[in-house]
Each structure stands twice: as structure tokens, then as C-alpha cells.
Design a protein around this motif. Structure first.
Motif, PDB file in Angstrom:
ATOM      1  N   ALA A 230       0.801  -1.149  -0.095  1.00 23.70           N
ATOM      2  CA  ALA A 230       0.000  -0.103  -0.110  1.00 23.70           C
ATOM      3  C   ALA A 230       0.985   1.347   0.109  1.00 23.70           C
ATOM      4  O   ALA A 230       0.588   2.201  -0.725  1.00 23.70           O
ATOM      5  N   ARG A 231       1.853   1.432   0.648  1.00 28.33           N
ATOM      6  CA  ARG A 231       2.735   2.586   0.773  1.00 28.33           C
ATOM      7  C   ARG A 231       3.483   2.553  -0.452  1.00 28.33           C
ATOM      8  O   ARG A 231       3.657   3.823  -0.861  1.00 28.33           O
ATOM      9  N   ILE A 232       4.018   1.498  -1.008  1.00 24.39           N
ATOM     10  CA  ILE A 232       4.520   1.837  -2.665  1.00 24.39           C
ATOM     11  C   ILE A 232       3.710   2.313  -3.509  1.00 24.39           C
ATOM     12  O   ILE A 232       4.137   3.160  -4.152  1.00 24.39           O
ATOM     13  N   LEU A 233       2.464   1.478  -3.497  1.00 27.63           N
ATOM     14  CA  LEU A 233       1.311   2.012  -4.615  1.00 27.63           C
ATOM     15  C   LEU A 233       0.808   3.570  -4.205  1.00 27.63           C
ATOM     16  O   LEU A 233       0.551   4.297  -5.168  1.00 27.63           O
ATOM     17  N   GLU A 234       0.975   3.938  -2.991  1.00 29.85           N
ATOM     18  CA  GLU A 234       0.826   5.302  -2.639  1.00 29.85           C
ATOM     19  C   GLU A 234       1.793   6.245  -3.224  1.00 29.85           C
ATOM     20  O   GLU A 234       1.492   7.361  -3.862  1.00 29.85           O
ATOM     21  N   GLN A 235       2.942   5.917  -2.950  1.00 30.02           N
ATOM     22  CA  GLN A 235       4.161   6.807  -3.664  1.00 30.02           C
ATOM     23  C   GLN A 235       3.903   6.832  -5.108  1.00 30.02           C
ATOM     24  O   GLN A 235       4.316   7.974  -5.538  1.00 30.02           O
TER      25      GLN A 235
ATOM     26  N   GLU B  43       4.287  -4.281 -10.430  1.00 26.25           N
ATOM     27  CA  GLU B  43       4.485  -4.232 -11.865  1.00 26.25           C
ATOM     28  C   GLU B  43       3.177  -4.213 -12.685  1.00 26.25           C
ATOM     29  O   GLU B  43       2.938  -3.310 -13.423  1.00 26.25           O
ATOM     30  N   GLY B  44       2.430  -5.290 -12.149  1.00 25.65           N
ATOM     31  CA  GLY B  44       1.073  -5.316 -12.889  1.00 25.65           C
ATOM     32  C   GLY B  44       0.229  -4.340 -12.526  1.00 25.65           C
ATOM     33  O   GLY B  44      -0.640  -3.629 -13.465  1.00 25.65           O
ATOM     34  N   THR B  45       0.110  -3.824 -11.214  1.00 28.25           N
ATOM     35  CA  THR B  45      -0.582  -2.816 -10.851  1.00 28.25           C
ATOM     36  C   THR B  45      -0.378  -1.346 -11.650  1.00 28.25           C
ATOM     37  O   THR B  45      -1.341  -0.711 -12.372  1.00 28.25           O
TER      38      THR B  45
ATOM     39  N   ARG C 103      -7.185  -2.637  -9.008  1.00 24.08           N
ATOM     40  CA  ARG C 103      -7.825  -2.628  -7.609  1.00 24.08           C
ATOM     41  C   ARG C 103      -8.503  -3.910  -7.457  1.00 24.08           C
ATOM     42  O   ARG C 103      -8.610  -4.723  -6.262  1.00 24.08           O
ATOM     43  N   ALA C 104      -9.642  -4.406  -8.402  1.00 19.38           N
ATOM     44  CA  ALA C 104     -10.335  -5.716  -8.149  1.00 19.38           C
ATOM     45  C   ALA C 104      -9.412  -6.852  -7.940  1.00 19.38           C
ATOM     46  O   ALA C 104      -9.658  -7.609  -7.128  1.00 19.38           O
ATOM     47  N   GLY C 105      -8.191  -7.015  -8.872  1.00 11.84           N
ATOM     48  CA  GLY C 105      -7.244  -7.957  -8.534  1.00 11.84           C
ATOM     49  C   GLY C 105      -6.642  -7.975  -7.211  1.00 11.84           C
ATOM     50  O   GLY C 105      -6.474  -8.969  -6.439  1.00 11.84           O
ATOM     51  N   LEU C 106      -6.240  -6.617  -6.619  1.00 11.78           N
ATOM     52  CA  LEU C 106      -5.980  -6.642  -5.282  1.00 11.78           C
ATOM     53  C   LEU C 106      -6.881  -7.007  -4.327  1.00 11.78           C
ATOM     54  O   LEU C 106      -6.170  -7.636  -3.267  1.00 11.78           O
ATOM     55  N   LEU C 107      -8.086  -6.578  -4.311  1.00 13.89           N
ATOM     56  CA  LEU C 107      -8.999  -7.046  -3.574  1.00 13.89           C
ATOM     57  C   LEU C 107      -9.162  -8.556  -3.529  1.00 13.89           C
ATOM     58  O   LEU C 107      -9.290  -9.283  -2.432  1.00 13.89           O
ATOM     59  N   ALA C 108      -9.202  -9.094  -4.628  1.00 14.97           N
ATOM     60  CA  ALA C 108      -9.351 -10.638  -4.780  1.00 14.97           C
ATOM     61  C   ALA C 108      -8.267 -11.319  -4.308  1.00 14.97           C
ATOM     62  O   ALA C 108      -8.542 -12.462  -3.601  1.00 14.97           O
ATOM     63  N   GLY C 109      -7.091 -10.795  -4.295  1.00 17.25           N
ATOM     64  CA  GLY C 109      -5.812 -11.306  -3.688  1.00 17.25           C
ATOM     65  C   GLY C 109      -5.477 -11.076  -2.264  1.00 17.25           C
ATOM     66  O   GLY C 109      -4.716 -11.554  -1.770  1.00 17.25           O
ATOM     67  N   GLY C 110      -6.552 -10.111  -1.791  1.00 14.52           N
ATOM     68  CA  GLY C 110      -6.467 -10.118  -0.148  1.00 14.52           C
ATOM     69  C   GLY C 110      -5.258  -8.886   0.052  1.00 14.52           C
ATOM     70  O   GLY C 110      -4.844  -9.098   1.144  1.00 14.52           O
ATOM     71  N   LEU C 111      -4.795  -8.485  -0.806  1.00 14.96           N
ATOM     72  CA  LEU C 111      -3.780  -7.496  -0.532  1.00 14.96           C
ATOM     73  C   LEU C 111      -4.164  -6.234  -0.447  1.00 14.96           C
ATOM     74  O   LEU C 111      -3.192  -5.329   0.015  1.00 14.96           O
ATOM     75  N   ILE C 112      -5.473  -5.789  -0.442  1.00 14.37           N
ATOM     76  CA  ILE C 112      -5.740  -4.469   0.056  1.00 14.37           C
ATOM     77  C   ILE C 112      -7.130  -4.794   0.529  1.00 14.37           C
ATOM     78  O   ILE C 112      -7.909  -5.960   0.302  1.00 14.37           O
ATOM     79  N   GLU C 113      -7.576  -3.807   1.302  1.00 10.63           N
ATOM     80  CA  GLU C 113      -9.088  -4.121   1.760  1.00 10.63           C
ATOM     81  C   GLU C 113     -10.008  -3.095   1.172  1.00 10.63           C
ATOM     82  O   GLU C 113      -9.537  -1.787   0.734  1.00 10.63           O
TER      83      GLU C 113
END
Length: 178
Positions: free
Chosen positions: A82-87, A152-154, A167-177
Motif C-alpha cells: 500500500a505504501r509503495i502504490l501510494e508513492q 508492476e502489474g498494478t 484494484r479488483a485484482g488486489l482485492l481478490a488477492g487479499g492484498l488490499i481491503e
């Protein structure tokens, strides 16, 4: 002028204009020197580009480092992600992302020097990610590779206007809430 004093000027030019404008004369003009002096300091155009990309990667990494150490170190892989994606969502990161996709495109087209530069940058990022995995992570090397793949994919999907897909992929993978 020294090689070290030229690199920030050259990076500024490449971040603003892209690598397509990275011929010696425009680079020399941006740095306030001559193309001969660039060759004197770097040895060749290929070495100049390699050093320039390595320098830009270091500046980008310093920005990531600031985000990681701004608060407490991330406790989970998801928090690190989350911090890396925010940056990377910060407008100041946009020129670096544009340069990265230009490097990736050059590597895919097998433009001389691009694949080794991209490979080196990815290797540096993997080392950085491993070093910054949460304390007690059961597999820092594997986790770094997982996060690099997800990042990289995101970023690619976001660059293509598919932020919702990422975002849907990250949610499905449990990597974000949600």
C-alpha cells in the motif's frame, strides 16, 4: 563539471523529454556542456545512459525509502504494498513511471542497452524490497518477488487506464481491503 554534477541535470532532461531525446547534443545542452565533455566524463553514450538510468533509479528508490521510513516500518506485506502504490500515485512519481515504461518498451524491442539497464534496475528493486519486507516475514525473497510482480502489474494496468481492474485484482488477492 564532474560526472556527479552532470547526472542530476541529465536526469532532469530525460524525465522531462524521455529517452527518445537522449542523443548527445540535447543532453549536453541540458547539462550546459558539450557532447565531447559528456563522452570525456562517461566514456560512451551507452555508459552515459547506463549511469543515468542507475542514478534515476537511485533517486526513485530514495523516494520509496522515505515512504517506508516515514512511520513505523510496515508490519505486513499488504501495508508495504500500500505504501509503495501510494508513492507511485504521487504526481511527482509520474516522470519516473513514464521513463520506466520507455525502458520496458525498449527492452521488449531489444534496443541495445535497454534490457541490461532494465534488468539491473529490477535487481536493485528486488534487493530493496527484500531488505524492507516486514520483520519476521517467513520468506523475504519470495515476498519481494510477489510484491514486485503485483506492483508492476498494478502500475501497468493503471498506466493503461485500468485502475479498477488492478484494484479488483488486489482485492481478490487479499492484498488490499475494501
Amino acid at each position: 563539471m564532474s560526472k556527479e554534477s552532470l547526472l542530476p541535470l541529465l536526469m532532469g532532461h530525460v524525465l522531462a523529454e524521455g529517452l527518445g531525446q537522449a542523443s548527445l547534443r540535447p543532453l549536453a545542452k541540458a547539462a550546459g556542456t558539450s557532447d565531447r565533455m559528456l563522452i570525456y566524463h562517461f566514456g560512451s553514450k551507452e555508459k552515459l545512459i547506463a549511469d543515468l538510468l542507475s542514478f534515476a533509479a537511485g533517486v526513485y528508490a530514495a523516494g520509496l525509502e522515505a515512504v517506508i521510513t516515514a512511520d513505523a516500518r510496515p508490519a505486513t506485506r499488504a501495508e508495504l504494498l500500500a505504501r509503495i502504490l501510494e508513492q507511485n500515485a504521487d504526481p511527482a512519481s509520474q516522470p519516473f513511471k513514464q521513463l520506466w515504461w520507455e525502458i520496458v518498451g525498449g527492452a521488449a524491442r531489444d534496443v541495445p542497452g535497454f534490457r541490461p539497464a532494465a534488468r539491473g534496475m529490477v535487481n536493485e528493486l528486488l534487493v530493496w524490497l527484500e531488505r524492507n519486507m516486514p520483520p519476521g516475514d517467513p520468506d523475504p525473497a519470495g515476498g519481494a518477488r510477489l510484491l514486485l510482480t503485483v506492483i508492476e502489474g498494478t502500475l501497468m494496468l493503471s498506466s493503461l487506464g485500468h485502475e479498477d481492474t488492478a484494484r479488483a485484482g488486489l482485492l481478490a488477492g487479499g492484498l488490499i481491503e475494501a
